[in-house]
Design a protein around this motif. Structure first.
Motif, short mmCIF file in Angstrom:
data_model
loop_
_atom_site.label_atom_id
_atom_site.label_comp_id
_atom_site.label_asym_id
_atom_site.label_seq_id
_atom_site.Cartn_x
_atom_site.Cartn_y
_atom_site.Cartn_z
N VAL A 24 -15.72 -20.31 -37.00
CA VAL A 24 -14.99 -20.26 -35.73
C VAL A 24 -14.15 -18.99 -35.65
O VAL A 24 -13.18 -18.93 -34.88
N ASP A 44 -7.06 -18.43 -35.04
CA ASP A 44 -6.62 -19.27 -33.92
C ASP A 44 -6.52 -20.73 -34.35
O ASP A 44 -7.51 -21.40 -34.62
N ASP A 46 -5.91 -23.45 -32.81
CA ASP A 46 -6.57 -24.48 -32.01
C ASP A 46 -8.03 -24.63 -32.40
O ASP A 46 -8.58 -25.74 -32.41
N SER A 47 -8.66 -23.52 -32.73
CA SER A 47 -10.06 -23.63 -33.14
C SER A 47 -10.17 -24.34 -34.47
O SER A 47 -11.12 -25.07 -34.73
N HIS A 49 -8.35 -26.84 -35.44
CA HIS A 49 -8.20 -28.28 -35.23
C HIS A 49 -9.53 -28.98 -35.05
O HIS A 49 -9.73 -30.10 -35.49
N HIS A 50 -10.45 -28.32 -34.39
CA HIS A 50 -11.74 -28.95 -34.10
C HIS A 50 -12.62 -29.05 -35.35
O HIS A 50 -13.67 -29.67 -35.31
#
Lengths: 349, 349, 349, 349
Positions: A24, A44, A46-47, A49-50
C-alpha cells in the motif's frame, strides 16, 4: 505505527508483514531484538488500517503512534481557536482570551419559568443562555421536553435578552428546525457517538457545543468533533461534563484534567459543566472555581427560579446565595488567571 | 420510595415532605430515629418523581426501592418470554428452552464475502445470520458500511440460506427501509440511549436485538428496552457485549453475571456477544462456552472467510479450527444445561 | 521498547536518545517517518527503565512491548503448572488436568460452625477447605476474625476431615504462625499490592492463593505473583474474584475473560471465586458453571450452616438446594470440558 | 437502616424481621405499600449489622442511611480541624484557614539529590518536605527505596532546612523507626486498606497523611481514616491522588470533586497530589491551581533536580520554569479564595 511480532514469529511472517505494508505504498523498518522483532511503519496511516495487521500470523500487537484525528488536532493548527456564538453584531466569543459564562434552566418548562431563569442567569453575568427543549431521559416515563413549543420560547428569550441561546438537539431530523430558532446546537453526552447526528450538525451552519460522552475517552471525544469538522464546521466547543466511575458521591466524576489535556491536543475551546457532572448544587460553585483556575474557556450551569418544581434535574439548579457566589467567582477569578470576562462583543473583522 | 431526612431537619421540614407527598395522592409513613427521621412513601412512584423531593429543605437523600421499568419487568410477567425471529413458517426461537447460535460477518463488504461467511455460519450450526450494512465507527475515516446495497445483499442471503437475518440500524430515518430487508433490527451499543431510534424500532413491527451500552448499567439497559416496549413491541432480545472497565487485556470486559441478573429482573431473552466483548479471536470459544454454561439464551459471533482482508473487526472473526470448536460447543453444551439447540421451527400455534 | 519522538523533535534530541540507550549496552534502531521518528530499543529492558526516557527532550511517548514479568510468564515455561496443596501423601492438585472445588465458611466463627460448614463442603465434593481467621474489613467496627484461636480451629478441621486447609494472612508478622497451622496461604484482594506481605508469603514454604486486587489489571496481578516467585516460591494459584466497575447489580463484576487471558500469559493455575465477585447467593451456581466452562482450574465458594447468623458475608453463603446444585455442577461439568475432578491424590513422583 | 421486602413477602416474614430487630433492642416501623412493604429501623446500627438482615426470607434489599464512620465525621464535630505538623515551636498547620505547600523528591536517592530537591522545594515556598525512603513498586525489579539510609538522609534534611518532613511507611514493623526520623507518616494509595498498617500508624503518635486508594470510594477512604482515629490519632490529613478510570490520557483521574465532598462529610483536612494523579509534568501547574480554587487545604508535589536520572516517577517531577509557575500560583491564588499561605508558625496555644 509499530508492529510487534511475537517471540516465535518466523522470518517468513516478518517478511509477509513488510510485503503487505509495501503493497500500500508504505515503508517498513525492521528491528530484530533478542526476544522480539518490531517493525516501524512509515507512510499513510489510513492505508495501514485496511491491512488488518493484527490478524497476520506472527503479529503480537500493533501500536498506533499518531493521533487519529486531523482537523481538530493542534498539530497542524497550533493557535487555539475562538468560536463566536450569536448573530452578526452580537457575537459572544468562547476561546483562549476570555471566560464565557453560560447559564439557564436545564429544561424549558414554560415561558415564565424560562424567562425568570434567564433573567437570573443574565443578572449573574451569563452572556449565553442555555435551555432544553428536547430532553433525552433514561426513563420513558420522565418529562421529555416541550419540543417545538420550547424552541419558540427560547427564540423569544433570545429576542428579549439580546443574548445568544444554546439548546440540545437529539434527532438528525430536527436539526434544521432547531438551527432556525437558536444560535448554537448542543450535542448531549448520550449522543456523542451518534454519528448521524454529528454529521447533521456539521452541516447546519451554526456553532456546536459537543458534550463529552460520559464514558468516552478524550480521544473518542475528539474523534466525534472530527466528524463534525469533516462536514465543514470547525466552530465546535467541547464540554467536559463528568465521566462514569465507581465513585457514588457525585453523579459523575468531573475529569478536570481533561481541560489541559484537550487544550494540548486540540485547538478547539473547552468548557466545563459542573452541574451535570456532580448533580449536586453544593458542588457547583467550588467546581466552577476549579474550572476557571485550571484554564477552562467557560462554564455552563443550571439555574432555576424554583428547583422544587423543576421538571428536570432540580437538585443541581442554583438560585439565591449560591448563584450570587458563582457570579462573584466568574467576575473575579478569570482575571487572576489572565482572562477577560466574555461580554457581548462587536462583530469580528 | 424512602426519604431520609438530615440529622438537623426540623419538624416543619418533615411536615412539608409529608404534605407534598399527600398533595399527589400518596401516603407518607414517618419513622423518627435517634439521629435521623426516615419517611416511607406509598403510592404512585411516577407522581413522586415530579415532587423533586431531593430539593426540599431538610432532605438528605431519597432512595428508590422499586424497579423503574414495568413492561419488561419479570414482576408482573413471571414466565420468561420467547422471541420468534423470521417469516411465518420459518421462525427461529430465542428463549428459555433453546440455545440460539447467531453468526455472520461483522460487516457486509461484498456479495461473495457475505455469502461465504454465511455458508460458514450455517455449516457451524447458526440458525440466524448477522451482518452489518450500517457501521457506526469511532473514526470518520473508517469504513462506514455499504448501506442500502448491503441490505440488498443480506436480503439475498436470507433467500439463499432460508435463515432469518439480523442487521444493525443506526438512524431512525432508515428504520422502515431496514425493516423491509431483514427479520430482526439490531440497536448497537453506541445507540442504546438514542431514544429516538429506540422509539422508531419500537414501531417497526420486527423483533429487536438490543445491545447493552458499553457503559450502561443493567437498569439503564432495561429502561432502554422499556422505550421499545412502550411503543408496543415486546419482541426484544437483550445482548450483553462487554462493558468498559480499566482492564486493557480485552477490548471490553464481558459482564457474564449480567445474564442471570437480567433473567431474574426481566422476562426478556438475553444472549451474549463474545466477539465484540473481547475483540480477541482466541477468547471467543471459551467465552461462548461460559455463556452457554451461565444460562444465556444464545450467542452472536463474527465469522469471516478471510479476516486479513476484513474491513471491520478482522482480529475477532473466527474461521477454520476455532469455528469448528465453537460449532462443537454449541452442539453439545446446551444439552448439558438443559436446553435444546434452536433449529428453524414450524410456526407457533 | 519503542520510543516515539514528537513531530518537532530535533536531530540532536534523537541522537541523545540513541546515545543514552547505547550507554547502558542497548541498541537503538531509528525509523524516520514523514511526521515522526520512532526508535526501536533492543537489549535489557530493566536497564532501559532507569533511563527515564520519557523525560528526555523531544520524546512524546514510550511503549513497552514485552511482558514485565518473567518467572510467572508462560514465555519461557510453556507448559501450564500444577500446584499441589497439602501434606505429603495427601496432596490435592490445582492445575490444567483437574478441576478443584474449594469451599468452607467465609469466617471461622466457632468450632461448631466451622466443623458444620466443612462437613457441608466435603459432602458437596470439596477437596480443600477454606475459612478465614483474619478478616480485613472495610469498617473498624466489623468482626475482624478470631486470629490464633481461628487458626487452631482450622488445624482441627484439617485433622478431622483429612483435607488441606487454606486461610488468609493479612500481616507479614503473622505469616510463620499461619503457615504452621494451614496448608495454603491466601493473599486477599486488598493486599494484592502489599509488597511486604507478598515477599513474606514467598518465603513461607507453602503454596499461595493470590486473589486479584479488585482494581488491579491482569498485568499488575501477574507482577504481584512475580514478587512471590522472586522469593523462590512458584507454587502460586491465581484467583479471579471480580473487579470494581460502575455496575451496581453485583458487588463486583466477575471478569470471566481473565481466566483464558491469564492462562495464555502465565503458566500458573487460575481459579474463580464467584461468591465474593457477586456477593449474591443466587449467582454462585451459574457463575461456577461459567467458570468451569471457560476453563478455570477450580472454584472457591462460601458455605455456611446458618447464613442468617454469619458474622461475615452471610448473603453470599450457600446451603441446602443451592449447594446441592453446585455439587452436581462440579461433579458433571468438568468432564464435559475435559477435566477430572480433583480428589485427594497420592504424593507426586 | 431501611429494609425493603420483596413484593411477595409474607406477613410471617415481615414479622420475623421485626422480631429480629427487636431482639437486639431496636425498633422497627412497618410501612405497607401497594406493592412492597418497607421497614424503617431505629436503634444501634452496629447491632443491626450482626443480624444479616439481607439473608432473611422475604427481604429484597437493605439500605443503610447513616454514615458508617463516626470519629472522622463532621456530624458530631462541625468545625473543620487543623492538623499541626512538626516539632513544638516549628509546627506547620494544615487546615481550613491556610494553604500548605508540600514538595520534595518522589524517592530519596542520595544525600545530594535530596538536599538539592529540598532546596528547590523550599525556594518555591514549600513548608513541608516530602521524600520516599520505602517505595512500593508494581514491579519487583524496580527501585524499592533506600530504607533506613533514606530515613537518615531525611532526618538530615529536616535539620538543615528547619522544615518538617513527611515520608511513606509501608510495613507495620517499620512504623516506630520511621516515626523516629520524620514528622508525618504517609500511608500510600496501595496501602489504604492495609488495616494492620492503619492501626500501627494510629498508635505512632505522629500526624498521618492518608492517601486515597486509587480505587477506593470516598466512604471507604473515610473508613480507613476511622481505623487510624480509633487508635486515638485524630491528626489525619486526607490526600486525593487520582482514581482509576477508563481514561488513558492521565495515569489516574484526579477526582477534584472529592475535596468539597470530603469537606462536607468530615472535619479532617484534605489536600491534593496532582503529580501522582496525572503522571504528567505539564498538568501539575493547572491541576494545582484547580486544587487551590476548589478549596483544598494544600498540595503535595514532586520536584527533582534532574528528572532524567530520577529513580522513580521522573516524568512527573517539576523543575525550572514550571516550578516557578507553581510557586507563583501557590503564593497568589490562596488569598483570592480566602486563605493564608502556611508558613512555619509559632506553637499553638
Amino acid at each position: 505505527m509499530v508492529v510487534v511480532m511475537s517471540p516465535d514469529a518466523t522470518d517468513e511472517q516478518i517478511a509477509h508483514v513488510v510485503e503487505r505494508v509495501e503493497s500500500v505504498g508504505g515503508e517498513a523498518f525492521v528491528s530484530k531484538g533478542v526476544v522480539r522483532t518490531i517493525i516501524g511503519l512509515v507512510g499513510d496511516i489510513d492505508s495501514f488500517h485496511h491491512l488488518n495487521l493484527r490478524t497476520l500470523a506472527g503479529v503480537a500487537d500493533v501500536h498506533r503512534i499518531s493521533d487519529p484525528y486531523k482537523l481538530v488536532s493542534r498539530q497542524h493548527h497550533p493557535d487555539r481557536s475562538t468560536v463566536w456564538v450569536g448573530p452578526a453584531g452580537h457575537q459572544v466569543p468562547i476561546g483562549p482570551d476570555t471566560f464565557t459564562f453560560i447559564a439557564g434552566p436545564c429544561a424549558v418548562e414554560s415561558k415564565e419559568q424560562t424567562a425568570e431563569a434567564s433573567r437570573m442567569a443574565q443578572s449573574a453575568g451569563a452572556t449565553i443562555i442555555r435551555g432544553g427543549a428536547f430532553k433525552p431521559r433514561t426513563s420513558p416515563y420522565a418529562f421529555q421536553g416541550l419540543g417545538l413549543a420550547g424552541l419558540e420560547i427560547l427564540a423569544g428569550i433570545r429576542e428579549a435578552t439580546g443574548l445568544p441561546v444554546v439548546t440540545e438537539v437529539v434527532d438528525p431530523r430536527d436539526v434544521p428546525m432547531v438551527a432556525e430558532h437558536v444560535d448554537m446546537l448542543q450535542v448531549g453526552t448520550r449522543n456523542m457517538a451518534n454519528f448521524g447526528l454529528l454529521q447533521a450538525v456539521g452541516e447546519a451552519g451554526k456553532p456546536v457545543l459537543l458534550k463529552r460522552g460520559m464514558t468516552a475517552t478524550i480521544e473518542e471525544w475528539l474523534m466525534a468533533a472530527e466528524y463534525i469538522a469533516q462536514r465543514g464546521n470547525l466552530d465546535v466547543v467541547l464540554c467536559e461534563r463528568g465521566i462514569r466511575t465507581f465513585e457514588p458521591a457525585t453523579r459523575n466524576t468531573l475529569d478536570i484534567s481533561a481541560v489541559p489535556v484537550v487544550q494540548a491536543a486540540s485547538h478547539l475551546p473547552v468548557i466545563v459543566d459542573p452541574s451535570h457532572a456532580s448533580g449536586r448544587k453544593d458542588l457547583v460553585v467550588p467546581l466552577s472555581r476549579a474550572a476557571i483556575a485550571v484554564g477552562a474557556d467557560g462554564v455552563i450551569v443550571d439555574v432555576h427560579p424554583d428547583p422544587e418544581t423543576a421538571l428536570c434535574d432540580g437538585p443541581q439548579a442554583l438560585l439565591g446565595a449560591e448563584l450570587r457566589e458563582l457570579a462573584q467567582a466568574v467576575r473575579r477569578l478569570p482575571e487572576v488567571v489572565g482572562r477577560a470576562p466574555a461580554g457581548v462583543l462587536a462583530q469580528r473583522g
